[in-house]
Design a protein around this motif. Structure first.
Motif, PDB file in Angstrom:
ATOM      1  N   GLU A 277       0.840  -1.197   0.000  1.00  0.00           N
ATOM      2  CA  GLU A 277       0.000   0.000   0.000  1.00  0.00           C
ATOM      3  C   GLU A 277       0.873   1.243   0.000  1.00  0.00           C
ATOM      4  OE1 GLU A 277      -3.124   0.377   2.840  1.00  0.00           O
ATOM      5  OE2 GLU A 277      -3.580  -1.763   2.838  1.00  0.00           O
ATOM      6  N   CYS A 278       0.487   2.199  -0.819  1.00  0.00           N
ATOM      7  CA  CYS A 278       1.197   3.472  -0.882  1.00  0.00           C
ATOM      8  C   CYS A 278       0.252   4.511  -1.463  1.00  0.00           C
ATOM      9  CB  CYS A 278       2.444   3.344  -1.759  1.00  0.00           C
ATOM     10  SG  CYS A 278       3.448   4.851  -1.848  1.00  0.00           S
ATOM     11  N   PRO A 279       0.239   5.722  -0.924  1.00  0.00           N
ATOM     12  CA  PRO A 279      -0.631   6.751  -1.493  1.00  0.00           C
ATOM     13  C   PRO A 279      -0.176   7.140  -2.891  1.00  0.00           C
ATOM     14  CG  PRO A 279       0.832   7.693   0.162  1.00  0.00           C
ATOM     15  CD  PRO A 279       1.010   6.214   0.239  1.00  0.00           C
ATOM     16  N   PRO A 280      -1.081   7.629  -3.736  1.00  0.00           N
ATOM     17  CA  PRO A 280      -0.692   8.058  -5.087  1.00  0.00           C
ATOM     18  C   PRO A 280       0.342   9.176  -5.044  1.00  0.00           C
ATOM     19  CG  PRO A 280      -3.077   7.857  -4.909  1.00  0.00           C
ATOM     20  CD  PRO A 280      -2.537   7.733  -3.527  1.00  0.00           C
ATOM     21  N   PHE A 281       1.019   9.373  -6.164  1.00  0.00           N
ATOM     22  CA  PHE A 281       2.046  10.412  -6.245  1.00  0.00           C
ATOM     23  C   PHE A 281       1.564  11.770  -5.738  1.00  0.00           C
ATOM     24  CE2 PHE A 281       4.105   7.783  -9.744  1.00  0.00           C
ATOM     25  CZ  PHE A 281       5.219   7.454  -8.990  1.00  0.00           C
ATOM     26  N   PRO A 282       0.419  12.277  -6.211  1.00  0.00           N
ATOM     27  CA  PRO A 282       0.033  13.636  -5.796  1.00  0.00           C
ATOM     28  C   PRO A 282      -0.416  13.723  -4.342  1.00  0.00           C
ATOM     29  CG  PRO A 282      -1.088  12.968  -7.831  1.00  0.00           C
ATOM     30  CD  PRO A 282      -0.498  11.752  -7.223  1.00  0.00           C
ATOM     31  N   GLN A 283      -0.789  12.591  -3.743  1.00  0.00           N
ATOM     32  CA  GLN A 283      -1.290  12.594  -2.365  1.00  0.00           C
ATOM     33  C   GLN A 283      -0.254  12.117  -1.345  1.00  0.00           C
ATOM     34  OE1 GLN A 283      -3.716  11.317  -4.885  1.00  0.00           O
ATOM     35  NE2 GLN A 283      -4.213  13.501  -4.863  1.00  0.00           N
ATOM     36  N   GLY A 284       1.008  12.305  -1.607  1.00  0.00           N
ATOM     37  CA  GLY A 284       2.046  11.943  -0.642  1.00  0.00           C
ATOM     38  C   GLY A 284       2.924  10.779  -1.061  1.00  0.00           C
ATOM     39  N   GLY A 285       2.617  10.130  -2.185  1.00  0.00           N
ATOM     40  CA  GLY A 285       3.424   8.998  -2.613  1.00  0.00           C
ATOM     41  C   GLY A 285       4.854   9.383  -2.969  1.00  0.00           C
ATOM     42  N   THR A 286       5.019  10.543  -3.602  1.00  0.00           N
ATOM     43  CA  THR A 286       6.374  10.992  -3.964  1.00  0.00           C
ATOM     44  C   THR A 286       7.222  11.178  -2.717  1.00  0.00           C
ATOM     45  OG1 THR A 286       5.479  12.119  -5.905  1.00  0.00           O
ATOM     46  CG2 THR A 286       7.677  12.765  -5.175  1.00  0.00           C
ATOM     47  N   GLU A 287       6.655  11.826  -1.688  1.00  0.00           N
ATOM     48  CA  GLU A 287       7.394  12.055  -0.444  1.00  0.00           C
ATOM     49  C   GLU A 287       7.696  10.740   0.265  1.00  0.00           C
ATOM     50  OE1 GLU A 287       4.708  13.606  -1.381  1.00  0.00           O
ATOM     51  OE2 GLU A 287       5.393  15.671  -1.693  1.00  0.00           O
ATOM     52  N   ALA A 288       6.745   9.784   0.228  1.00  0.00           N
ATOM     53  CA  ALA A 288       6.968   8.500   0.894  1.00  0.00           C
ATOM     54  C   ALA A 288       8.121   7.743   0.260  1.00  0.00           C
ATOM     55  CB  ALA A 288       5.683   7.666   0.831  1.00  0.00           C
ATOM     56  N   ILE A 289       8.175   7.717  -1.070  1.00  0.00           N
ATOM     57  CA  ILE A 289       9.266   7.031  -1.760  1.00  0.00           C
ATOM     58  C   ILE A 289      10.586   7.763  -1.506  1.00  0.00           C
ATOM     59  CG2 ILE A 289      10.178   6.372  -4.021  1.00  0.00           C
ATOM     60  CD1 ILE A 289       7.276   6.022  -4.945  1.00  0.00           C
ATOM     61  N   ALA A 290      10.538   9.095  -1.505  1.00  0.00           N
ATOM     62  CA  ALA A 290      11.754   9.881  -1.259  1.00  0.00           C
ATOM     63  C   ALA A 290      12.312   9.597   0.136  1.00  0.00           C
ATOM     64  CB  ALA A 290      11.464  11.367  -1.434  1.00  0.00           C
TER      65      ALA A 290
ATOM     66  N   VAL B 269       1.137  -1.616  -9.884  1.00  0.00           N
ATOM     67  CA  VAL B 269       1.118  -1.059 -11.221  1.00  0.00           C
ATOM     68  C   VAL B 269       1.063   0.482 -11.150  1.00  0.00           C
ATOM     69  CG1 VAL B 269       0.030  -3.001 -12.374  1.00  0.00           C
ATOM     70  CG2 VAL B 269      -1.393  -1.230 -11.336  1.00  0.00           C
ATOM     71  N   PHE B 270       1.416   1.092 -12.274  1.00  0.00           N
ATOM     72  CA  PHE B 270       1.460   2.543 -12.377  1.00  0.00           C
ATOM     73  C   PHE B 270       0.093   3.186 -12.132  1.00  0.00           C
ATOM     74  CE2 PHE B 270       1.246   6.144 -15.562  1.00  0.00           C
ATOM     75  CZ  PHE B 270       1.783   7.079 -14.707  1.00  0.00           C
ATOM     76  N   ALA B 271      -0.989   2.530 -12.574  1.00  0.00           N
ATOM     77  CA  ALA B 271      -2.336   3.108 -12.430  1.00  0.00           C
ATOM     78  C   ALA B 271      -2.688   3.373 -10.975  1.00  0.00           C
ATOM     79  CB  ALA B 271      -3.365   2.182 -13.073  1.00  0.00           C
ATOM     80  N   LYS B 272      -2.130   2.593 -10.052  1.00  0.00           N
ATOM     81  CA  LYS B 272      -2.424   2.776  -8.626  1.00  0.00           C
ATOM     82  C   LYS B 272      -1.727   3.993  -8.038  1.00  0.00           C
ATOM     83  CE  LYS B 272      -4.754  -1.045  -7.280  1.00  0.00           C
ATOM     84  NZ  LYS B 272      -5.904  -1.104  -6.347  1.00  0.00           N
ATOM     85  N   MET B 273      -0.714   4.524  -8.720  1.00  0.00           N
ATOM     86  CA  MET B 273       0.082   5.626  -8.178  1.00  0.00           C
ATOM     87  C   MET B 273      -0.158   6.962  -8.870  1.00  0.00           C
ATOM     88  SD  MET B 273       2.002   4.706  -5.616  1.00  0.00           S
ATOM     89  CE  MET B 273       3.266   5.971  -5.597  1.00  0.00           C
ATOM     90  N   ARG B 274      -0.790   6.952 -10.032  1.00  0.00           N
ATOM     91  CA  ARG B 274      -0.883   8.185 -10.799  1.00  0.00           C
ATOM     92  C   ARG B 274      -1.862   9.185 -10.202  1.00  0.00           C
ATOM     93  NH1 ARG B 274      -2.531   7.175 -16.738  1.00  0.00           N
ATOM     94  NH2 ARG B 274      -2.498   9.440 -16.649  1.00  0.00           N
ATOM     95  N   GLY B 275      -2.886   8.720  -9.504  1.00  0.00           N
ATOM     96  CA  GLY B 275      -3.848   9.627  -8.885  1.00  0.00           C
ATOM     97  C   GLY B 275      -4.814  10.220  -9.904  1.00  0.00           C
ATOM     98  N   GLN B 276      -5.656  11.133  -9.429  1.00  0.00           N
ATOM     99  CA  GLN B 276      -6.633  11.779 -10.290  1.00  0.00           C
ATOM    100  C   GLN B 276      -5.960  12.786 -11.206  1.00  0.00           C
ATOM    101  OE1 GLN B 276      -9.917  11.119 -10.548  1.00  0.00           O
ATOM    102  NE2 GLN B 276      -9.733   9.472  -9.030  1.00  0.00           N
ATOM    103  N   ALA B 277      -6.471  12.848 -12.435  1.00  0.00           N
ATOM    104  CA  ALA B 277      -5.935  13.822 -13.387  1.00  0.00           C
ATOM    105  C   ALA B 277      -6.320  15.231 -12.963  1.00  0.00           C
ATOM    106  CB  ALA B 277      -6.470  13.539 -14.792  1.00  0.00           C
ATOM    107  N   PRO B 278      -5.433  16.203 -13.133  1.00  0.00           N
ATOM    108  CA  PRO B 278      -5.775  17.586 -12.787  1.00  0.00           C
ATOM    109  C   PRO B 278      -6.964  18.080 -13.600  1.00  0.00           C
ATOM    110  CG  PRO B 278      -3.411  17.335 -13.175  1.00  0.00           C
ATOM    111  CD  PRO B 278      -4.049  16.068 -13.620  1.00  0.00           C
ATOM    112  N   GLN B 279      -7.707  18.982 -13.010  1.00  0.00           N
ATOM    113  CA  GLN B 279      -8.894  19.535 -13.683  1.00  0.00           C
ATOM    114  C   GLN B 279      -8.495  20.378 -14.885  1.00  0.00           C
ATOM    115  OE1 GLN B 279     -12.347  19.631 -12.819  1.00  0.00           O
ATOM    116  NE2 GLN B 279     -12.145  18.092 -11.203  1.00  0.00           N
ATOM    117  N   GLY B 280      -9.219  20.180 -15.993  1.00  0.00           N
ATOM    118  CA  GLY B 280      -9.065  21.045 -17.145  1.00  0.00           C
ATOM    119  C   GLY B 280      -7.844  20.813 -18.000  1.00  0.00           C
ATOM    120  N   VAL B 281      -7.150  19.686 -17.860  1.00  0.00           N
ATOM    121  CA  VAL B 281      -5.979  19.413 -18.694  1.00  0.00           C
ATOM    122  C   VAL B 281      -6.313  18.304 -19.674  1.00  0.00           C
ATOM    123  CG1 VAL B 281      -4.405  20.112 -16.855  1.00  0.00           C
ATOM    124  CG2 VAL B 281      -4.973  17.698 -17.138  1.00  0.00           C
TER     125      VAL B 281
END
Length: 358
Positions: A133-146, A162-174
């Motif tokens: 278990e690990c939070p997605p990249f935008p929700q703290g996953g980057t800091e956890a891995i770091a 898999v990558f889909a579990k870490m990518r998180g929600q897409a930013p609005q309007g992109v």
């Protein structure tokens, strides 16, 4: 109900050795990002570090294949090999070092079963950290891995399955392309900052294509943001899969692999890929015409055979097709095919390779 429920074991709660004295992680300087042209040419940069030479560079890489084709077995096997400092694909020596494996679709029991099968009785490497278990990249996953990388300064590789579990929600309007590019960018920044490989396990589309890059699920933003792309495709013939590799710091290449169901491991096959994706008869022909004359003679009765086959065609192009006949040489005639020059003025009787292979 217990008053103190057990918190979820996310990556940031993985304990270190409780008996070891706390050691401050080494402080990393922010990498330089601007030079004048003369400064850049005078600078010295270390050679790139490879987690697996020729396959996984010190960069962000995406490993893709169809669902349930074997990419999890392949990535877990690579993690064990790098953590132990053994041989990847049972033949490529790798430098050992800590590895973080995020098995986000697996249970501890399944991981235990698979690792036991891959190890085949060998001791498990302590340098492989497994997390479910690990939070997605935008929700703290980057800091956890770091944080894990700070505690393991010699880390060689991080695998995200898999990558889909870490990518998180897409930013609005992109756009979809920008969303894919941003999500892979999280992994790329980690790879660049800590100088090690981050492998993102992903899927490919169901529709096949001659260009393996176009089979990657999602937009071109995924392949565009990653430093390297690896696609595992099902193969025909003797090989179970072909691993296609391309990237910014790696030469485009392809490798024939064989899956061993008994051990769950992928093995690298010797020789060009075309030798393992054709029929057994054609593969035998390819090996014969590539062999030095002495080896051909040894396989056909010594000197007499050497004289008999001295003028056989020396060159074979990809896919097993014989090259254009040079002056003084004739194309070989395969079994079941008529010699186009037979019976014509000046014609030479065709050489049938079937008689050489008997």
């Amino acid at each position: 109900m217990s008053a103190n429920p057990i918190p979820p074991l996310h990556l940031y709660s993985v304990p270190s050795d409780p008996e070891a004295a706390p050691v401050a992680p080494p402080k990393r300087e922010r990498p330089r990002t601007a030079w004048t042209a003369d400064q850049l040419m005078a600078a010295h940069f270390p050679e790139p570090k490879w987690a697996v030479p020729g396959t996984a560079p010190r960069a962000s890489a995406c490993l893709r294949d169809r669902p349930r084709f074997g990419k999890s077995w392949l990535s877990l096997g690579l993690g064990l090999s790098v953590a132990a400092g053994g041989k990847a694909f049972d033949s490529v020596p790798v430098q050992g070092g800590p590895v973080l494996y995020l098995a986000l679709e697996d249970t501890p029991r399944r991981l235990q079963t698979r690792i036991g099968k891959l190890l085949g009785g060998q001791p498990a490497p302590a340098g492989l950290t497994l997390v479910t278990e690990c939070p997605p990249f935008p929700q703290g996953g980057t800091e956890a891995i770091a944080q894990w990388l700070d505690r393991n300064p010699g880390a060689r590789m991080v695998v995200i399955d898999v990558f889909a579990k870490m990518r998180g929600q897409a930013p609005q309007g992109v756009s979809a392309y920008d969303a894919d590019y941003v999500s892979v960018g999280y992994a790329k920044r980690l790879a660049d900052h800590y100088c090690m490989a981050v492998v993102l396990v992903h899927h490919v589309r169901k529709a096949g294509s001659e260009d393996f890059l176009t089979e990657v699920s999602g937009t071109n933003g995924i392949a565009g943001a990653a430093d390297a792309t690896l696609v595992l495709k099902r193969a025909r013939g003797q090989a179970d899969g072909i691993l296609h590799v391309t990237g910014r710091d790696v030469d485009e290449a392809e490798y024939a692999l064989s899956f061993q169901p008994a051990s769950g491991s992928w093995h690298l096959l010797d020789g060009p890929v075309t030798d393992h994706t054709v029929s057994d008869t054609r593969a035998t022909i390819l090996r014969y015409v590539r062999a030095p004359p002495r080896r051909q003679a040894e396989g056909h009765g010594g000197r007499a055979a050497a004289g008999r086959h001295r003028h056989d065609p020396p060159h074979v192009q990809p896919h097993g097709r014989c090259g254009a006949a040079q002056q003084g040489h004739r194309r070989p005639v395969l079994p079941g095919h008529r010699d186009p020059h037979a019976g014509q003025p000046g014609g030479v009787r065709g050489v049938r390779l079937s008689s050489h292979l008997g």
